[in-house]
Write a protein that holds these residues in place. Sequence first.
Motif, PDB file in Angstrom:
ATOM      1  N   ARG A 169       0.757  -1.003  -0.008  1.00  0.00           N
ATOM      2  CA  ARG A 169       0.133  -0.124   0.189  1.00  0.00           C
ATOM      3  C   ARG A 169       0.686   1.351  -0.018  1.00  0.00           C
ATOM      4  N   ILE A 170       1.883   1.364   0.936  1.00  0.00           N
ATOM      5  CA  ILE A 170       2.866   2.194   0.671  1.00  0.00           C
ATOM      6  C   ILE A 170       3.566   2.562  -0.627  1.00  0.00           C
ATOM      7  N   ASP A 171       4.069   1.537  -1.071  1.00  0.00           N
ATOM      8  CA  ASP A 171       4.668   1.547  -2.509  1.00  0.00           C
ATOM      9  C   ASP A 171       3.689   2.144  -3.519  1.00  0.00           C
ATOM     10  N   ARG A 172       2.274   1.603  -3.418  1.00  0.00           N
ATOM     11  CA  ARG A 172       1.571   2.296  -4.498  1.00  0.00           C
ATOM     12  C   ARG A 172       1.089   3.379  -4.476  1.00  0.00           C
ATOM     13  N   ASN A 173       0.926   3.965  -2.894  1.00  0.00           N
ATOM     14  CA  ASN A 173       0.756   5.430  -2.571  1.00  0.00           C
ATOM     15  C   ASN A 173       1.989   6.333  -3.243  1.00  0.00           C
ATOM     16  N   ALA A 174       3.069   5.874  -2.836  1.00  0.00           N
ATOM     17  CA  ALA A 174       4.332   6.654  -3.333  1.00  0.00           C
ATOM     18  C   ALA A 174       4.409   6.714  -4.801  1.00  0.00           C
ATOM     19  N   ALA A 175       3.923   5.714  -5.573  1.00  0.00           N
ATOM     20  CA  ALA A 175       3.971   5.567  -6.913  1.00  0.00           C
ATOM     21  C   ALA A 175       3.192   6.781  -7.705  1.00  0.00           C
ATOM     22  N   GLN A 176       1.977   7.102  -6.712  1.00  0.00           N
ATOM     23  CA  GLN A 176       1.056   8.170  -7.021  1.00  0.00           C
ATOM     24  C   GLN A 176       1.300   9.387  -6.438  1.00  0.00           C
ATOM     25  N   GLY A 177       2.612   9.572  -5.889  1.00  0.00           N
ATOM     26  CA  GLY A 177       3.157  10.986  -5.547  1.00  0.00           C
ATOM     27  C   GLY A 177       2.668  11.046  -3.917  1.00  0.00           C
ATOM     28  N   GLY A 178       2.159  10.146  -3.366  1.00  0.00           N
ATOM     29  CA  GLY A 178       1.835  10.173  -1.967  1.00  0.00           C
ATOM     30  C   GLY A 178       2.865   9.977  -0.966  1.00  0.00           C
ATOM     31  N   ASP A 179       2.764  10.067   0.407  1.00  0.00           N
ATOM     32  CA  ASP A 179       3.689   9.868   1.482  1.00  0.00           C
ATOM     33  C   ASP A 179       3.339   8.918   2.320  1.00  0.00           C
ATOM     34  N   TRP A 180       4.430   7.898   2.692  1.00  0.00           N
ATOM     35  CA  TRP A 180       4.102   6.901   3.419  1.00  0.00           C
ATOM     36  C   TRP A 180       3.189   7.124   4.739  1.00  0.00           C
ATOM     37  N   ARG A 181       3.295   8.252   5.438  1.00  0.00           N
ATOM     38  CA  ARG A 181       2.814   8.770   6.613  1.00  0.00           C
ATOM     39  C   ARG A 181       1.034   8.685   6.388  1.00  0.00           C
ATOM     40  N   SER A 182       0.678   9.145   5.133  1.00  0.00           N
ATOM     41  CA  SER A 182      -0.663   9.066   4.997  1.00  0.00           C
ATOM     42  C   SER A 182      -1.272   7.609   5.180  1.00  0.00           C
ATOM     43  N   VAL A 183      -0.488   6.614   4.548  1.00  0.00           N
ATOM     44  CA  VAL A 183      -0.942   5.179   4.720  1.00  0.00           C
ATOM     45  C   VAL A 183      -1.020   4.857   6.148  1.00  0.00           C
ATOM     46  N   ILE A 184       0.116   5.149   6.819  1.00  0.00           N
ATOM     47  CA  ILE A 184       0.237   4.785   8.307  1.00  0.00           C
ATOM     48  C   ILE A 184      -0.992   5.298   9.199  1.00  0.00           C
ATOM     49  N   HIS A 229       7.847   5.023  12.992  1.00  0.00           N
ATOM     50  CA  HIS A 229       6.969   5.433  11.949  1.00  0.00           C
ATOM     51  C   HIS A 229       5.390   5.839  12.277  1.00  0.00           C
ATOM     52  N   ARG A 230       5.135   5.016  13.292  1.00  0.00           N
ATOM     53  CA  ARG A 230       3.752   5.563  13.853  1.00  0.00           C
ATOM     54  C   ARG A 230       3.768   6.660  14.990  1.00  0.00           C
ATOM     55  N   HIS A 231       4.839   6.606  15.791  1.00  0.00           N
ATOM     56  CA  HIS A 231       4.685   7.669  16.843  1.00  0.00           C
ATOM     57  C   HIS A 231       5.869   8.704  16.281  1.00  0.00           C
ATOM     58  N   ARG A 232       5.503   9.764  15.563  1.00  0.00           N
ATOM     59  CA  ARG A 232       6.295  10.763  15.352  1.00  0.00           C
ATOM     60  C   ARG A 232       6.726  12.116  16.240  1.00  0.00           C
ATOM     61  N   MET A 233       7.517  12.484  15.885  1.00  0.00           N
ATOM     62  CA  MET A 233       8.136  13.823  16.312  1.00  0.00           C
ATOM     63  C   MET A 233       7.488  14.936  15.891  1.00  0.00           C
ATOM     64  N   ALA A 234       7.262  16.167  16.341  1.00  0.00           N
ATOM     65  CA  ALA A 234       6.736  17.259  15.829  1.00  0.00           C
ATOM     66  C   ALA A 234       7.866  17.885  14.992  1.00  0.00           C
ATOM     67  N   PRO A 235       7.547  18.695  13.719  1.00  0.00           N
ATOM     68  CA  PRO A 235       8.629  19.110  12.793  1.00  0.00           C
ATOM     69  C   PRO A 235       9.381  20.185  13.671  1.00  0.00           C
ATOM     70  N   GLU A 236       8.936  20.858  14.532  1.00  0.00           N
ATOM     71  CA  GLU A 236       9.915  21.745  15.180  1.00  0.00           C
ATOM     72  C   GLU A 236      11.036  21.096  16.136  1.00  0.00           C
ATOM     73  N   GLY A 237      10.732  19.865  16.667  1.00  0.00           N
ATOM     74  CA  GLY A 237      11.588  19.107  17.199  1.00  0.00           C
ATOM     75  C   GLY A 237      12.694  18.535  16.337  1.00  0.00           C
ATOM     76  N   GLU A 238      12.256  17.888  15.290  1.00  0.00           N
ATOM     77  CA  GLU A 238      13.093  17.541  14.241  1.00  0.00           C
ATOM     78  C   GLU A 238      14.162  18.530  13.715  1.00  0.00           C
ATOM     79  N   ALA A 239      13.600  19.605  13.582  1.00  0.00           N
ATOM     80  CA  ALA A 239      14.670  20.645  13.289  1.00  0.00           C
ATOM     81  C   ALA A 239      15.622  20.912  14.271  1.00  0.00           C
ATOM     82  N   ARG A 240      15.426  20.950  15.487  1.00  0.00           N
ATOM     83  CA  ARG A 240      16.315  20.897  16.408  1.00  0.00           C
ATOM     84  C   ARG A 240      17.090  19.969  16.585  1.00  0.00           C
ATOM     85  N   ILE A 241      16.776  18.687  16.400  1.00  0.00           N
ATOM     86  CA  ILE A 241      17.583  17.318  16.495  1.00  0.00           C
ATOM     87  C   ILE A 241      18.615  17.468  15.440  1.00  0.00           C
ATOM     88  N   SER A 242      17.909  17.883  14.008  1.00  0.00           N
ATOM     89  CA  SER A 242      18.542  17.823  12.944  1.00  0.00           C
ATOM     90  C   SER A 242      19.882  18.760  13.071  1.00  0.00           C
TER      91      SER A 242
END
Length: 464
Positions: A255-270, A303-316
């Motif tokens: 399902r993730i691969d098919r969604n990605a082939a249509q330009g989708g994001d794996w997050r939307s499948v999860i 993949h299921r329990h993700r961090m906020a984008p602001e936190g990701e920026a600080r960690i990166s």
Amino acid sequence: MTSSSTRHVIIIGGGASGVLLTYQLLHRPKSHLRVTLIEQRPDIGRGIAYHTGNPDHLLNVRASNMSALPDQPDHFWRWLSARDAGAPLRPDPYCFVPRRIYGDYLASLLEQQISDPTDARRLSILQGTCVDINEGPACVSVKLDDGRSLVADTVVLATGHDTRANRPAHANPWAPPSAAPIAPNATVLILGTGLTMVDYVLSLLRDGHRGPIVAMSRRGLLAKAHRHIDALRIEERDVPFGASISNLLRWLRDRIDRNAAQGGDWRSVIDGLRPYTQRLWHELPRASKRRFLEHARAWWNVHRHRMAPEGEARISQAFDRGQLTLMAAKMINIEPDNTGARVTYRRRGDANPLDIQVGAVVDCTGIVKDPRATLNPAARSLFDRGLARVDPLCIGIETDRNCAIISRDGAASRSLFAVGPLTRAAFWEIISIPDIRHQCAALAALLVDTASDHQPKLDTQIGP
């Protein structure tokens, strides 16, 4: 108005699960239940997750999905928007709000009951620790650490995550780094690479820590970050309920691969799978559940329990400047010394042990995974009395699909229940507000119906 015949419910634990259930019990149509909420902390609605005062500690679910009320999906957003102008309001419902603000929201749910004299007769909030629960033929008795005893018709355990005891030579992951204290230039070793680690790194950075930070876990996996995407609509008939874990994961990857082939994001499948995860878990063969826990849980979690984008920026940023290092390894030994500790570890796939000198060790491996190791005296008393047992996979208190606690001899109780993370053996995905709010609403409906005729209607299932 209460009366001598009004049935009494005691809820042990005043964090998110306890507050949500209390609200539902008091607001359910035709409910005349009297509720006593017992919380060991001075404030309700906080628990482990929402007691933090650090504004960098954000919810890992967007504001639009964090309503406490299943029938009012925008309730939290409306509450947040109505706060005074000086409050730190984020721009839209897709934002990630500081967890301390969400704690304020949870506490506000019961403000009317606390302040209104009429409602106050239906709700009592006691500060204390429940140390014993005993089920009799006609009632349940509860004892607190200060010697107080209470009697009720129903007791619900809502104590949330059972955290590990802080080990010697380890800093407390739930306290700010300044409480350790940790020298600004010291090397800090964090055990665990999940969201608790992310929070602690953010705390170190906010406190101005300049030294190296090493995050270590068996697989060295880091939680993914949220993106501004919507959940994919997945039809129930397309989900392979009852399949083995191998076939289920194969279906998910497809399902993730098919969604990605249509330009989708794996997050939307999860995210699109979320409405079905509890049923998937319930119908998964036990052997597949065991395989999932041993081999796939870590990948699912990041993949299921993700961090906020602001936190990701600080960690990166911390990764980019070389201050933060992620390591797939296992700690073998820790030897405290006068500058911190000498830690021996082994990298994944390497038999040779290595050493590192650190100024502090922080155990962020999270919750107690074996319920038999619980430090919770209320749960401990249930085990000791034979009123509860651990599920066959040893991940939680065993309950039925109505949240009734199952005794040592296999009988589902008619007066002892549990909600929230304690019930993960039956429900699995039951650690986030979007899941817990539905569970609490369903259990409240069951208990109110029970109170109306004094006969539990245990054929109305809460679970999938």
